[in-house]
Write an enzyme that holds these catalytic residues in place. Structure first.
Site, PDB file in Angstrom:
ATOM      1  N   CYS A 113     -15.219   2.656   7.667  1.00  0.00           N
ATOM      2  CA  CYS A 113     -14.228   2.125   8.369  1.00  0.00           C
ATOM      3  C   CYS A 113     -14.382   2.635   9.845  1.00  0.00           C
ATOM      4  O   CYS A 113     -13.798   1.951  10.646  1.00  0.00           O
ATOM      5  CB  CYS A 113     -12.716   1.919   7.646  1.00  0.00           C
ATOM      6  SG  CYS A 113     -13.000   1.471   6.020  1.00  0.00           S
ATOM      7  N   HIS A 254      -7.086   0.358  12.921  1.00  0.00           N
ATOM      8  CA  HIS A 254      -7.881  -0.174  11.853  1.00  0.00           C
ATOM      9  C   HIS A 254      -6.938  -1.018  10.762  1.00  0.00           C
ATOM     10  O   HIS A 254      -6.037  -0.424  10.408  1.00  0.00           O
ATOM     11  CB  HIS A 254      -8.652   0.961  11.175  1.00  0.00           C
ATOM     12  CG  HIS A 254      -9.237   0.682   9.736  1.00  0.00           C
ATOM     13  ND1 HIS A 254      -9.990  -0.503   9.758  1.00  0.00           N
ATOM     14  CD2 HIS A 254      -9.277   1.366   8.540  1.00  0.00           C
ATOM     15  CE1 HIS A 254     -10.492  -0.737   8.374  1.00  0.00           C
ATOM     16  NE2 HIS A 254     -10.025   0.539   7.943  1.00  0.00           N
ATOM     17  N   ASN A 284      -9.112  -5.973   5.040  1.00  0.00           N
ATOM     18  CA  ASN A 284      -9.688  -4.869   5.557  1.00  0.00           C
ATOM     19  C   ASN A 284     -11.222  -5.308   5.744  1.00  0.00           C
ATOM     20  O   ASN A 284     -11.945  -5.393   4.490  1.00  0.00           O
ATOM     21  CB  ASN A 284      -9.378  -3.656   4.699  1.00  0.00           C
ATOM     22  CG  ASN A 284     -10.107  -2.270   5.138  1.00  0.00           C
ATOM     23  OD1 ASN A 284     -11.062  -2.496   5.863  1.00  0.00           O
ATOM     24  ND2 ASN A 284      -9.789  -1.356   4.649  1.00  0.00           N
TER      25      ASN A 284
HETATM   26  O1  UT7 Z   1     -10.110   1.317   5.082  1.00  0.00           O
HETATM   27  C1  UT7 Z   1     -10.511   2.519   4.544  1.00  0.00           C
HETATM   28  C2  UT7 Z   1      -9.458   3.555   4.011  1.00  0.00           C
HETATM   29  N1  UT7 Z   1      -8.585   2.745   3.099  1.00  0.00           N
HETATM   30  C3  UT7 Z   1      -7.304   2.837   2.867  1.00  0.00           C
HETATM   31  O2  UT7 Z   1      -6.734   3.518   4.131  1.00  0.00           O
HETATM   32  C4  UT7 Z   1      -6.654   2.203   1.940  1.00  0.00           C
HETATM   33  C5  UT7 Z   1      -5.288   3.206   1.470  1.00  0.00           C
HETATM   34  N2  UT7 Z   1      -4.660   2.777   0.249  1.00  0.00           N
HETATM   35  C6  UT7 Z   1      -4.126   1.580   0.187  1.00  0.00           C
HETATM   36  O3  UT7 Z   1      -3.872   0.621   0.803  1.00  0.00           O
HETATM   37  C7  UT7 Z   1      -3.051   1.471  -0.923  1.00  0.00           C
HETATM   38  O4  UT7 Z   1      -3.034   2.801  -1.864  1.00  0.00           O
HETATM   39  C8  UT7 Z   1      -3.575   0.341  -1.952  1.00  0.00           C
HETATM   40  C9  UT7 Z   1      -3.127  -0.852  -1.725  1.00  0.00           C
HETATM   41  C10 UT7 Z   1      -4.930   0.525  -2.321  1.00  0.00           C
HETATM   42  C11 UT7 Z   1      -2.793   0.531  -3.380  1.00  0.00           C
HETATM   43  O5  UT7 Z   1      -1.463   0.551  -3.365  1.00  0.00           O
HETATM   44  P1  UT7 Z   1      -0.324   1.855  -4.009  1.00  0.00           P
HETATM   45  O6  UT7 Z   1       1.146   1.465  -3.309  1.00  0.00           O
HETATM   46  O7  UT7 Z   1      -1.012   3.152  -3.423  1.00  0.00           O
HETATM   47  O8  UT7 Z   1      -0.445   1.606  -5.220  1.00  0.00           O
HETATM   48  P2  UT7 Z   1      -1.031   2.526  -6.536  1.00  0.00           P
HETATM   49  O9  UT7 Z   1      -2.549   2.614  -6.357  1.00  0.00           O
HETATM   50  O10 UT7 Z   1      -0.267   3.817  -6.503  1.00  0.00           O
HETATM   51  O11 UT7 Z   1      -0.738   1.643  -7.897  1.00  0.00           O
HETATM   52  C12 UT7 Z   1       0.536   1.575  -8.247  1.00  0.00           C
HETATM   53  C13 UT7 Z   1       0.663   0.382  -9.282  1.00  0.00           C
HETATM   54  C14 UT7 Z   1      -0.361   0.999 -10.467  1.00  0.00           C
HETATM   55  O12 UT7 Z   1       0.273   0.448 -11.756  1.00  0.00           O
HETATM   56  P3  UT7 Z   1       1.009   1.824 -12.641  1.00  0.00           P
HETATM   57  O13 UT7 Z   1       0.019   2.598 -12.855  1.00  0.00           O
HETATM   58  O14 UT7 Z   1       2.280   2.041 -11.655  1.00  0.00           O
HETATM   59  O15 UT7 Z   1       1.559   1.006 -13.928  1.00  0.00           O
HETATM   60  C15 UT7 Z   1      -1.494   0.112 -10.288  1.00  0.00           C
HETATM   61  O16 UT7 Z   1      -2.412  -0.089 -11.608  1.00  0.00           O
HETATM   62  O17 UT7 Z   1      -0.034  -0.802  -8.925  1.00  0.00           O
HETATM   63  C16 UT7 Z   1      -1.153  -1.235  -9.725  1.00  0.00           C
HETATM   64  N3  UT7 Z   1      -1.991  -1.834  -8.954  1.00  0.00           N
HETATM   65  C17 UT7 Z   1      -2.129  -3.421  -8.941  1.00  0.00           C
HETATM   66  N4  UT7 Z   1      -1.105  -4.257  -9.475  1.00  0.00           N
HETATM   67  C18 UT7 Z   1      -0.993  -5.751  -9.307  1.00  0.00           C
HETATM   68  C19 UT7 Z   1      -3.034  -1.679  -8.378  1.00  0.00           C
HETATM   69  N5  UT7 Z   1      -3.876  -2.698  -7.927  1.00  0.00           N
HETATM   70  C20 UT7 Z   1      -2.919  -3.653  -8.153  1.00  0.00           C
HETATM   71  C21 UT7 Z   1      -3.108  -5.154  -7.698  1.00  0.00           C
HETATM   72  N6  UT7 Z   1      -1.990  -5.914  -8.401  1.00  0.00           N
HETATM   73  N7  UT7 Z   1      -3.997  -5.560  -7.144  1.00  0.00           N
END
Ligand code: UT7
Length: 328
Positions: A113, A254, A284
Site C-alpha cells: 500500500c 491511504h 482499499n
Molecule cells: O492497507 C494495508 C494495511 N491494512 C490495514 O491497515 C488494515 C488494518 N485492519 C483493519 O482494517 C481491521 O482490523 C479489519 C477491518 C480488517 C478488521 O476489523 P477489527 O475491528 O480489527 O476486527 P477483528 O479482526 O478484531 O475481528 C472482530 C470480529 C471477529 O469475530 P469474533 O472472533 O470476535 O467472534 C471476526 O471474526 O469480527 C469478525 N469479522 C467479521 N464479522 C463480520 C471479521 N471480518 C468480518 C466480516 N463480517 N467481514
C-alpha cells in the site's frame, strides 16, 4: 531545480461490489463492514482488464493534464503488488508499450500500500539529481486477483483501480515536492502476506489447494501498528519541515480503514473538511489509493495549484511513509 507534482489522473473500473453483494458471498453484514471499515462499495476490474490497462487510462489523463507530450516522459515507475505478469515483464514495461513510449527507464516497485509514496520518493530523487526531467508514476492494483472471496476478513476491504501522476521540474520551491519519508520493518512481514506463488513456496497443486496464493492479513494487529506508526510519521515529517498541521491544505491518507484515518486525523487535530476520503466508494486499493483519492478531490475542484498536501501510507512489509507536496 526541484521536483514538482505536475498532474494527477485516475481510473476506476465500471463493475461494483457493494456490501449487500458481499452479504450474499460470505458471512458478513453491511452494518459490520460500515462500522468497522467505513466501506460501502468497491470497484472490480473485468477478467480481461489488467493492472496495466487501468494504469494506461490513468496515465493518459495525467499526461494530458500535465500539458506534456508522451515523448517528453523519460521514465515510468509503477507501484503494484498485482502486476500483469509474475516476475516479468514488469507492468511498467507493459504500460510503456501500451502508451507507445520506448527507450526509457521502466520498472515496478513492490511496497504494497505504500508503493505510491515510495515511487514518489524515487521520482523526486531522480529529478533532483538531474537524471530525469518527466517521470510518470503510477499506483495500480487489480487486488481482486489476489483476494480470497471465501475469507470475510479480507474480501470486504479491497478493491481495484489506478492513479497516475507526472513528476517534473520546477525552480519554484513553493510548487515543489517538499519532502518525502519512507520506511519499513520486515519483522512484521507475516502479518500481511501472500504466502504462495513466490520462490519460497512456488506454484503447485498443493499450494493452490491451500489457497496460499491469496492475501492473508492479521487485521487487528496491523490496525494497531498502523495507527501508531502513521501518527508518529506524520508528526515527524511536519516537525522536520517546521510546519504545523494548520499549514496543510489537504490531508490525503491511504484509504485502508476509516477508523485508522480518523485516529491519525484527530491526533493531529486536522479538521474533517481538510481530509480527503474515498474509502466509502472505492475501499482499499493499496498503491492506487492515494492518487485515486487525490484525483477525486482534484476533479471536484478542491485542489488548487500551490496548495500543500500531506500524504500518509502504511502497508505490507510493513512499509510506511508520508509526504509533503505542493500541488504543482
Ligand atoms: O492497507 C494495508 C494495511 N491494512 C490495514 O491497515 C488494515 C488494518 N485492519 C483493519 O482494517 C481491521 O482490523 C479489519 C477491518 C480488517 C478488521 O476489523 P477489527 O475491528 O480489527 O476486527 P477483528 O479482526 O478484531 O475481528 C472482530 C470480529 C471477529 O469475530 P469474533 O472472533 O470476535 O467472534 C471476526 O471474526 O469480527 C469478525 N469479522 C467479521 N464479522 C463480520 C471479521 N471480518 C468480518 C466480516 N463480517 N467481514
Amino acid at each position: 531545480m526541484y521536483a514538482s507534482f505536475k498532474s494527477i489522473g485516475a481510473y476506476v473500473p465500471k463493475k461494483t461490489l457493494t456490501n449487500s453483494d458481499l452479504e450474499k458471498i460470505v458471512d458478513t453484514t453491511d452494518e459490520w463492514i460500515t462500522k468497522r471499515t467505513g466501506i460501502k462499495n468497491r470497484h472490480i476490474a473485468d477478467d480481461n482488464e489488467f493492472t496495466s490497462d487501468m494504469a494506461l487510462e490513468a496515465s493518459k489523463i495525467a499526461i494530458e493534464r500535465a500539458g506534456i507530450n508522451k515523448n517528453d516522459i523519460d521514465g515510468i515507475i509503477v507501484a503494484t503488488i498485482t502486476p500483469d505478469n509474475f516476475c516479468m515483464p514488469s507492468t511498467a514495461c507493459v504500460l510503456a508499450d501500451k502508451l507507445g513510449i520506448y527507450n526509457v527507464m521502466a520498472f515496478d516497485v513492490s511496497a504494497a500500500c505504500s508503493g505510491f509514496v515510495y515511487i514518489l520518493n524515487i521520482a523526486k530523487s531522480l529529478i533532483e539529481s538531474g537524471a530525469n526531467k518527466n517521470i510518470l508514476i503510477v499506483g495500480a492494483e487489480k487486488l481482486s486477483s489476489i483476494i480470497d472471496y471465501e475469507d470475510r476478513s479480507t474480501c470486504v476491504i479491497f478493491g481495484d483501480g489506478a492513479g497516475a501522476a507526472i513528476i517534473g521540474t520546477t525552480e519554484d520551491k513553493s510548487k515543489s515536492i517538499l519532502d518525502v519519508h519512507i520506511s519499513s520493518d520486515g519483522r512484521y512481514g507475516d502479518l500481511l502476506i501472500t504466502p504462495g506463488g513466490g520462490s519460497a513456496r512456488p506454484c503447485s497443486v498443493d499450494m493452490l489447494k491451500s489457497r496460499a496464493q491469496y492475501l492473508k492479513m492479521s487485521g487487528n494487529e496491523t490496525f494497531k501498528i498502523a495507527v501508531k506508526t502513521l501518527s508518529e510519521d506524520v508528526i515527524n515529517i511536519l516537525a522536520k519541515n517546521k510546519l504545523n498541521a494548520n499549514a496543510v491544505d489537504h490531508f490525503i491518507p491511504h484509504q485502508a480503514n476509516l477508523r485508522i484515518i480518523e485516529a491519525v486525523r484527530s491526533k493531529l487535530n486536522f479538521p474533517k473538511e481538510k481530509t480527503v476520503l474515498t474509502i466509502e466508494k472505492y475501499g482499499n486499493t493499496s498503491a492506487a489509493s492515494i492518487p485515486m483519492a487525490l484525483n477525486d478531490a482534484y476533479e471536484k475542484g478542491n485542489i488548487k495549484k500551490g496548495e500543500l498536501m500531506l500524504f500518509d501510507t502504511f502497508g505490507g512489509g510493513f512499509t510506511w511513509g508520508s509526504a509533503l507536496v505542493y500541488f504543482g
